[in-house]
Structures are given as C-alpha cells and as structure tokens.
Design an enzyme around this catalytic site. Structure first.
Site, mmCIF file in Angstrom:
data_model
loop_
_atom_site.group_PDB
_atom_site.id
_atom_site.type_symbol
_atom_site.label_atom_id
_atom_site.label_comp_id
_atom_site.label_asym_id
_atom_site.label_seq_id
_atom_site.Cartn_x
_atom_site.Cartn_y
_atom_site.Cartn_z
ATOM 1 C CG PHE A 176 -1.882 -1.170 1.252
ATOM 2 C CD1 PHE A 176 -3.047 -1.162 0.506
ATOM 3 C CD2 PHE A 176 -1.595 -2.290 2.013
ATOM 4 C CE1 PHE A 176 -3.921 -2.239 0.518
ATOM 5 C CE2 PHE A 176 -2.458 -3.375 2.049
ATOM 6 C CZ PHE A 176 -3.627 -3.349 1.298
ATOM 7 C CG LEU A 177 4.700 0.732 -0.756
ATOM 8 C CD1 LEU A 177 5.996 0.281 -1.419
ATOM 9 C CD2 LEU A 177 4.939 1.143 0.690
ATOM 10 C CE LYS A 178 -0.046 8.334 0.794
ATOM 11 N NZ LYS A 178 0.002 7.466 1.979
ATOM 12 C CD GLU A 179 4.291 5.784 -8.668
ATOM 13 O OE1 GLU A 179 5.047 6.621 -9.201
ATOM 14 O OE2 GLU A 179 3.608 4.971 -9.321
ATOM 15 C CB ILE B 217 -13.079 14.488 -1.681
ATOM 16 C CG1 ILE B 217 -12.553 15.386 -0.553
ATOM 17 C CG2 ILE B 217 -13.546 13.150 -1.131
ATOM 18 C CD1 ILE B 217 -13.653 15.837 0.415
ATOM 19 C CB CYS C 261 -1.788 1.709 -8.538
ATOM 20 S SG CYS C 261 -0.138 1.239 -7.987
#
Length: 446
Positions: free
Chosen positions: A155-158, A256, A266
């Site tokens: 669950f890695l966010k770039e 949002i 992804c």
C-alpha cells in the site's frame, strides 16, 4: 532476517531498502542486467524522495545487494518476495506470467523451507496458482520440500512510499498457516512496534483487499469529478462543496479533490483488473464501469475547455503545460492526464511547451519523435509566448506563481487550471482569465 526480493522496480526497491534499513540482509534479484549494474553503481532508476540515500546507506553497510543470480537469491532467503510487474492484458486482466515465472524459479532452486510472499498486485486466486506452480516444479525435480505461500499486498503511495513502509497504516497478511503468520509478524515488527497494525486474514481476502482499496479511492476521485461537472452547470463552487462534505468524518478530506482524473501505474490497471475478475466470477460491476467512464471523460476536460474558449481554433496555437507526471513527487507518466491533454492538443494542430520538475527524461522518451512537443527548463519558459497555460500536476512550485509575470509572458492571458490551485477572484485581479474545475459558470454547456 534473510530476505530475497524478485523484482527491482518500484515496489521491490522500496521494500528491499526499508527492510534492509531495519537490519535485515536483503538481496534484490532482477533479470535486467543493465538495471542491476546501475543499482550496484548507486544509480536508482526511479524517482522516489529519499530512496537514493536509503539504498546507498544500506548497500554500503552490506545489508542490501543486487544480483541477476536467481539461484543465489533463492538460496539466501527464508522469505522470497515476488514484486514483479503485472501489466494489464488487452482484456484488462492482470498478466501473471512474470509472477508465475518467479514461482518456477524459486521451485527450481529451493533446497529448504521458505515462505513465498506475493507483493505484486494480483487477482484473487493468484496465490493458489503460485502454490500449484511451485508444487509442479518441485515434483518435476522429484523433490519434497515444505513451503508456504503468503499474500502481502503493498500500500505504497508514489512520492511517500518510504514513509508508508516505515510507518504503515496497516500490514495485510493473507495466510492459512498460523506458524507462517508469526514469522511474517516478526519480519514487520520493527515497523509496527508502536502500534500493532498487522491485519491477518485468509489469502483470498488479502488479495481482494488490495484491489478493493484502490478501487474505492478511484471511486472517490471519479465521484468528485462528476460533482465538479455538475457544479459548473448549476453555478456552484466545487471547492466549497468539497470543504462542506469533507468535514463529515464519514467522508473525510482524502481523495475528494476534483481535477483531471487519476492515472499512474495502479488505479487504472487495478480497476480494470477488478472489473475483469468480476466478469470471470459472473458479476457485472456497474459502479466500477462508471468510475472508469468518468475518469476517461475527465482526462479530456481541459482540452474541451480550451476548445470552447478558442472557438475550436486550436491549430497553430501554442499551449504551455505545467506538470507531466500523474502526481507530484514522482516521474511516473503512466496513464497520466497530461498525456491525454497533449495528445488531443497535437491532434488538433496545436504545439505544446511543457515543464515538469522531475519527469523531463520520461517525457523525452515518450515524445522523442513528436515535433510539436518541446520541453523547457522552467515553468515561465514554457509560458513564454504561449496562447494558454494548462496546469495538470499540482507540484508545489506551481502553487504561488508570479501572476504579473505570467500575464506579461503569455501571449494570451488565460489559465486552465486542472488542479484548482488558485482563488479565481485573486487570479482575475491580475488581469488573467481563469478556468478551473467545477468553479463558477461554465463557458458553455456540452
């Protein structure tokens, strides 16, 4: 602990560097010899804040190695992590050939018990296929060696991947063996010491959790973009609406923000793969189809605003584009909204001058043969003499520009802001025409 990671792409490198930084001995295996040689020289092939220093520190300490020798990697690790790509097929399904190739490789070389962990984003049932591939390979050798297969989605966010790994919201473990759970728990214990964030479940639920998370976030993005389009047509300001609904703790402020649609490696791929999995299970995922449809339309929204503003006469004009990566703090342009906008502008006969703080090399590769596309070394150089400015990625340096200077260098003082970075009234005071997403009266109805 001794860990082997197959795949030295985004997930493999971040995972390997972070595990090594916790004191583990990690070997990253990849079939790309050129990439491995670059990594051995300290050259990191991806842009991720802090990753270069992390890899350098742990490589120098001898905790992180890179090799093309698969046999060495299998012999090394109790944990064998599969972190190779799962590119989308023509039907939207995840291509598992690389995952299963790694499973065969592990089965070919393993000589003792190991835990095979799938970190690649894979459809439900992939762990079963990996297990079967390992059994077939071992049977072909006439070997009987115990192993376990675990699903451990990332669950890695770039742009924030190291922080996400070091201080995870959750660590999902899918396994059917209690002993394996404890071994994997020990591997992640340094990262969950302050608060146990390990969530243990069955393998298939863990595999679905990754797709469900990305599909939910993509749904929030598309829903807000749909609301932004409604806001334009009824004269509302979507930014005020966003604040109004985000204050509700059931909704929250994350994901949002209206804009030009989602991209990257992804969300697009995973939504399509989940749709494909639903079809294979005999279910029609109507909401997911709508998420995809809204996103595809939203990527065209800035182009249509420009076309209306210039009354369809874009041929021969020059458009400055600020931001090429699909999000800030990365050089990833896979399915980026900028690519849709640039493609439509060029098709309409316009020229594009673009600037991005880190994605220039990737843009050069993509548009090497396109004469109507040019890169500049600064944001204002891109705007010089342009008929319009389009803001596509919300890089920090774009948030407080010199509006007086922009009005002077732009041939036509008009901004199309795909990220709602500015206050419309303030921009207007500088003599600039400002079009954003879901703010104020639209140019015209579709």
């Amino acid at each position: 602990m001794r860990v082997t990671i197959f795949g030295s792409g985004y997930v493999g490198l971040v995972t390997g560097a972070c595990l090594a930084d916790a004191g583990n001995h990690v070997i990253c295996v990849d079939v790309d010899a050129a990439k491995i040689e670059r990594l051995k020289r300290g050259e990191v092939p991806i842009h991720e804040p802090g990753l270069d220093a992390l890899i350098k520190r742990n490589a120098e300490a001898g905790r992180l190695e890179f090799t093309t020798d698969a046999a060495k990697g299998v012999e090394h690790g109790l944990f064998q992590l599969i972190a190779v790509g799962t590119p989308p097929g023509e039907d939207g399904s995840a291509d598992l050939r690389y995952v299963l190739t790694v499973a065969r490789t592990i089965g070919t070389h393993m000589s003792r018990y190991c835990i095979v962990i799938t970190k690649s984003t894979v459809p439900v049932g992939t762990a079963d296929k990996v297990h079967a591939e390992l059994e077939r390979t071992l049977a072909g050798r006439g070997a009987k060696i115990e192993f376990d297969v675990v699903s451990n989605p990332e669950f890695l966010k770039e742009g924030a991947a190291i922080s996400d790994f070091m201080k995870p919201d959750r660590v999902v473990i899918g396994t059917d063996n209690p002993r394996t759970t404890e071994l994997v728990r020990a591997l992640y214990e340094p990262f969950t010491r302050n608060h146990d964030r390990l969530i243990v479940m069955d393998i298939r639920s863990a595999e679905l959790t990754k797709y469900a998370a990305n599909a939910m976030l993509a749904t929030k993005i598309s829903f807000m973009n749909e609301l932004a389009n409604i806001a334009e047509r009824v004269g509302a300001d979507i930014e005020k609406v966003r604040i109004g609904i985000g204050s509700d703790p059931r909704i929250g402020y994350s994901f949002i923000y209206p804009g030009t649609g989602y991209g990257g490696s992804c969300f697009p791929k995973d939504v399509r793969a989940l749709i494909r999995s639903a079809h294979e299970a005999g279910h029609e995922p109507q909401v997911l189809h709508a998420v995809e449809s809204v996103n595809a339309r939203q990527k065209e929204v800035l182009f249509h605003k420009m076309s209306r503003h210039f009354e369809g006469k874009l041929a021969g004009r020059t458009v400055a584009v600020w931001g090429l990566s699909f999000k800030p703090n990365t050089d990833d342009m896979r399915e980026a909204p900028s690519r849709t906008l640039i493609g439509l502008l060029i098709k309409a006969g316009a020229r594009v001058k673009a600037y991005d703080p880190v994605a220039a090399d990737e843009a050069k590769r993509i548009y090497a043969a396109e004469p109507k596309f040019a890169l500049t070394k600064s944001a204002y150089q891109a705007a010089e003499g342009a008929d319009a400015l389009a803001i596509v990625t919300e890089w920090q340096e774009f948030r407080s520009p010199d509006f007086d200077r922009l009005r002077e260098v732009l041939k036509s003082p008009v901004i199309f802001d795909g990220r709602n970075l500015y206050d419309p009234a303030m921009v207007s005071r500088f003599g600039l025409t400002y079009h954003a997403i879901g703010r104020g009266k639209p140019l015209a109805t579709d």
